[in-house]
Design a protein around this motif. Structure first.
Motif, short mmCIF file in Angstrom:
data_model
loop_
_atom_site.label_atom_id
_atom_site.label_comp_id
_atom_site.label_asym_id
_atom_site.label_seq_id
_atom_site.Cartn_x
_atom_site.Cartn_y
_atom_site.Cartn_z
N ASP A 347 44.16 37.00 36.30
CA ASP A 347 44.21 35.88 37.36
C ASP A 347 43.28 35.83 38.29
O ASP A 347 43.34 35.76 39.70
N VAL A 348 41.97 35.85 37.89
CA VAL A 348 40.78 35.92 38.86
C VAL A 348 40.33 34.62 39.29
O VAL A 348 40.92 33.52 38.90
N VAL A 349 39.69 34.64 40.38
CA VAL A 349 38.88 33.32 41.01
C VAL A 349 37.71 33.64 41.31
O VAL A 349 37.10 34.76 41.51
N VAL A 350 37.08 32.68 40.74
CA VAL A 350 35.47 32.77 40.77
C VAL A 350 35.12 31.50 41.36
O VAL A 350 35.58 30.72 41.78
N PRO A 351 33.74 31.50 41.78
CA PRO A 351 33.02 30.30 42.48
C PRO A 351 33.05 29.01 41.37
O PRO A 351 33.24 29.30 40.43
N ARG A 352 33.38 27.91 42.05
CA ARG A 352 33.91 26.92 41.12
C ARG A 352 32.76 26.48 40.38
O ARG A 352 33.19 26.12 39.09
N GLY A 382 38.70 27.04 41.56
CA GLY A 382 38.09 28.26 40.65
C GLY A 382 39.07 29.50 40.46
O GLY A 382 38.60 30.45 39.87
N ASN A 383 40.22 29.05 40.50
CA ASN A 383 41.35 30.18 40.11
C ASN A 383 41.57 29.89 38.57
O ASN A 383 42.29 28.77 37.95
N LEU A 384 41.41 30.95 37.79
CA LEU A 384 41.87 31.01 36.49
C LEU A 384 43.06 31.65 35.88
O LEU A 384 43.15 32.63 36.39
N HIS A 385 43.71 31.36 34.97
CA HIS A 385 44.96 32.04 34.33
C HIS A 385 44.17 32.29 32.91
O HIS A 385 44.59 31.38 32.11
N SER A 421 42.33 38.77 42.09
CA SER A 421 43.56 37.68 41.93
C SER A 421 43.36 36.52 43.02
O SER A 421 43.09 36.67 44.11
N GLY A 422 43.75 35.20 42.48
CA GLY A 422 43.49 34.11 43.22
C GLY A 422 44.91 33.75 43.65
O GLY A 422 44.90 33.28 45.04
N GLU A 423 46.10 34.17 43.21
CA GLU A 423 47.32 33.81 43.77
C GLU A 423 48.52 34.69 43.36
O GLU A 423 49.40 34.35 43.83
N HIS A 424 48.34 35.21 42.16
CA HIS A 424 49.51 36.08 41.76
C HIS A 424 49.72 37.38 42.30
O HIS A 424 50.59 38.07 42.10
N GLY A 425 48.56 38.14 43.10
CA GLY A 425 48.71 39.17 43.74
C GLY A 425 48.24 40.46 42.96
O GLY A 425 47.86 40.34 41.82
N ILE A 426 48.23 41.64 43.50
CA ILE A 426 47.88 43.05 42.90
C ILE A 426 49.01 43.73 42.33
O ILE A 426 48.97 44.24 41.07
N GLY A 427 49.98 43.68 42.97
CA GLY A 427 51.18 44.39 42.62
C GLY A 427 50.86 45.76 42.34
O GLY A 427 50.13 46.60 42.62
N TYR A 428 51.62 46.22 40.97
CA TYR A 428 51.09 47.50 40.32
C TYR A 428 50.07 47.32 39.26
O TYR A 428 49.10 48.07 39.11
N ALA A 429 50.09 46.30 38.37
CA ALA A 429 49.28 46.39 37.25
C ALA A 429 47.92 46.03 37.64
O ALA A 429 47.15 46.40 36.66
N LYS A 430 47.50 45.40 38.71
CA LYS A 430 46.34 45.17 38.75
C LYS A 430 45.41 46.04 39.94
O LYS A 430 44.32 46.01 40.43
N LYS A 431 46.14 47.19 40.49
CA LYS A 431 45.52 47.97 41.30
C LYS A 431 44.26 48.81 40.93
O LYS A 431 43.29 48.71 41.65
N PRO A 432 44.15 49.26 39.83
CA PRO A 432 42.81 49.69 39.40
C PRO A 432 41.55 48.84 39.41
O PRO A 432 40.45 48.99 39.69
N TYR A 433 41.89 47.50 39.08
CA TYR A 433 40.68 46.53 39.00
C TYR A 433 40.50 46.22 40.73
O TYR A 433 39.37 45.78 40.80
N LEU A 434 41.48 46.02 41.49
CA LEU A 434 41.14 45.91 42.69
C LEU A 434 40.24 47.11 43.68
O LEU A 434 39.26 46.84 43.96
N ALA A 435 40.65 48.26 43.02
CA ALA A 435 39.68 49.40 43.26
C ALA A 435 38.34 49.48 42.94
O ALA A 435 37.49 49.67 43.57
N GLN A 436 38.28 48.63 41.71
CA GLN A 436 36.79 48.64 41.38
C GLN A 436 35.90 47.55 41.75
O GLN A 436 34.94 47.47 41.91
N SER A 437 36.60 46.63 42.29
CA SER A 437 36.15 45.42 43.05
C SER A 437 35.48 45.62 44.64
O SER A 437 35.07 44.65 44.74
#
Length: 472
Positions: A347-352, A382-385, A421-437
């Motif tokens: 659920d990333v968000v990137v520049p348009r 810029g929010n992609l699914h 994440s653009g709108e779905h959040g981090i929760g548990y599943a995306k924690k590693p990717y947040l830590a990298q970013s």
């Protein structure tokens, strides 16, 4: 990891005495749906499920949990996609969907006060009956308003109207220690200290439990119209978006879709899309106070699209055609889900201006890893699914390919200076990717905020940030 107390008979008895046996469930009496969210990738059964009835009850449960170090996970409708409402450490699962009353419509201040379990679709229906408008429009209309607040949900109208945080005036919140606090009010602006209300919005139930919200409303636009615009390819379609956004006629929504997803929606719904012959489409909506206003707006943008390489412009100005287009758009997620055995989402968000590059990169990953990948999203913000589909892969192959694809997708997002994440959040599943970013300093600040609100790490633990409990 926090050293949580094992849930025992005395803990269950406290809940039964407080709430009554008709609202407390254990063991097999807890339905399977309460053990996972919409994508089912993270699974855990709570020790007890409690259907909440009041702020005071939530407060009492949190005071008890705080005193005994029992983890508590708040939950709405369970429509999340990242494990944010899954009770990862078991403990108490607090179902907030049963607190579902609309409390007050204040037409003079144009606010709506309600409990967190009211559904998004109920909010829209109620306020529109009073010629008012709640703009945030996530695709999942059966989500609760509390869930929308917890993830700062956006949706299709964000390009013009913004996201949930822009429409939250005030919150009543139960803190992890059980104290009840209020943030914000029926005020238009506020420069009185730190904006704690805005901190709670998007915190995914890790800092406090929202038990009441006051939402900002707008006058209901009287007219709306949609344009379905086919393009020869995705790059041409996305290339038109910056010019559209810069025009004097800002659309309410600018969605992109590809032919494969449209075909999946047609099969899922059993009805035809107005056009499925092109490789890529933009779907634009306009709203306004007068017919003349939106006619001028769509005429201007239609010419912009044709100048940018559009093959045609289909005007959707009847209820039947609008229903055909938007029911298909609303069914994209379920249609993709129905076409495979299991899936997970990026659920990333990137520049348009990087949307096309990112989606085309996902096409390359589909070929590289021989795995189906489908996408749609909000071209205007810029929010992609991006959905990775398991199909017939065995468990080991699925986990390996999913990890490899996600690692490349999130690395590409970082390269483009996007966010996880653009709108779905981090929760548990995306924690590693947040830590990298994020930088270590930013992660330290986030963990520090969690510790201030929840020093024992009992509220929705294992989500968003890595916690270190204090006072063990």
């Amino acid at each position: 990891m926090a050293d949580y107390k094992k849930f025992e008979a005395t803990d269950l008895q406290f809940l039964l005495d407080l709430c009554g046996p008709e609202r407390v469930f254990t063991g097999e009496a807890i339905g399977e749906d309460f053990c996972h969210d919409e994508l089912s990738g993270v699974h855990q059964r709570p020790d007890a499920l409690v259907k909440a009835a009041s702020t005071q009850e939530v407060s009492a449960i949190m005071k008890y949990a705080d005193a005994h170090r029992i983890p508590v996970t708040p939950r709405g409708q369970g429509t999340g996609l990242v494990g944010g409402a899954v009770p990862f450490h078991a403990g108490i699962l607090l179902d907030m969907s049963t607190m579902n009353r609309i409390l007050e419509l204040d037409e003079k201040n144009m606010t709506l006060t309600l409990e967190p379990g009211v559904l998004l679709m109920e909010v829209s229906k109620f306020v529109e009956e009073h010629n008012l408008f709640y703009p945030p429009d996530p695709g999942e209309k059966t989500a609760t308003i509390g869930g929308n607040i917890s993830t700062n949900a956006g949706g299709m109208r964000a390009v013009k109207y913004g996201v949930t945080r822009d429409y939250v005036r005030a919150l009543e919140v139960v803190l992890p220690n059980g104290e009840i606090v209020e943030f914000g009010g029926k005020i238009v602006k506020n420069s009185s200290g730190y904006s704690l209300k805005d901190l709670i919005v998007g915190s995914e139930g890790t800092l406090g439990i929202v038990t009441r919200a006051t939402l900002r409303l707008l006058p209901l636009p009287k007219f709306k119209i949609s344009l379905l615009v086919p393009f020869p390819d995705l790059s041409t379609a996305i290339g038109a978006v910056p010019t559209i956004i810069r025009s004097s006629s800002v659309p309410t929504a600018v969605e992109f879709m590809e032919r494969e997803v449209i075909l999946a929606a047609e099969q899922f719904l059993g009805r035809k899309f107005p056009d499925n012959s092109s490789n890529a489409y933009l779907l634009l909506t306009f709203d306004g106070a007068s017919k003349e206003e939106i006619e001028l707006a769509y005429d201007n943008v239609a010419h912009t699209c044709l100048d940018a390489g559009a093959l045609d412009v289909f005007l959707s100005n009847t209820q039947e055609r609008n229903e055909s287009i938007w029911s298909a758009r609303g069914a994209f997620l379920e249609a993709i889900k129905a076409s495979t055995t299991e899936m997970d989402e990026c659920d990333v968000v990137v520049p348009r201006n990087n949307v096309a590059e990112f989606v085309l990169f996902s096409h390359k990953l589909q070929e590289k890893y021989n795995i189906r990948i489908r996408s749609f999203g909000h071209a205007g913000d810029g929010n992609l699914h991006i959905y990775v589909l398991r199909d017939a892969l065995d468990e080991a192959a699925w986990k390996k390919k999913l990890s490899d694809v996600f690692n490349e997708l999130y690395a590409k997002s970082r390269e483009l200076r996007g966010q996880v994440s653009g709108e779905h959040g981090i929760g548990y599943a995306k924690k590693p990717y947040l830590a990298q970013s994020l930088s270590p300093e930013v992660l330290r600040i986030m963990a520090g905020i969690k510790q201030v609100f929840d020093p024992k790490c009992i509220l929705n633990p294992a989500k968003v940030v890595t916690e270190e409990p204090v006072g063990r």
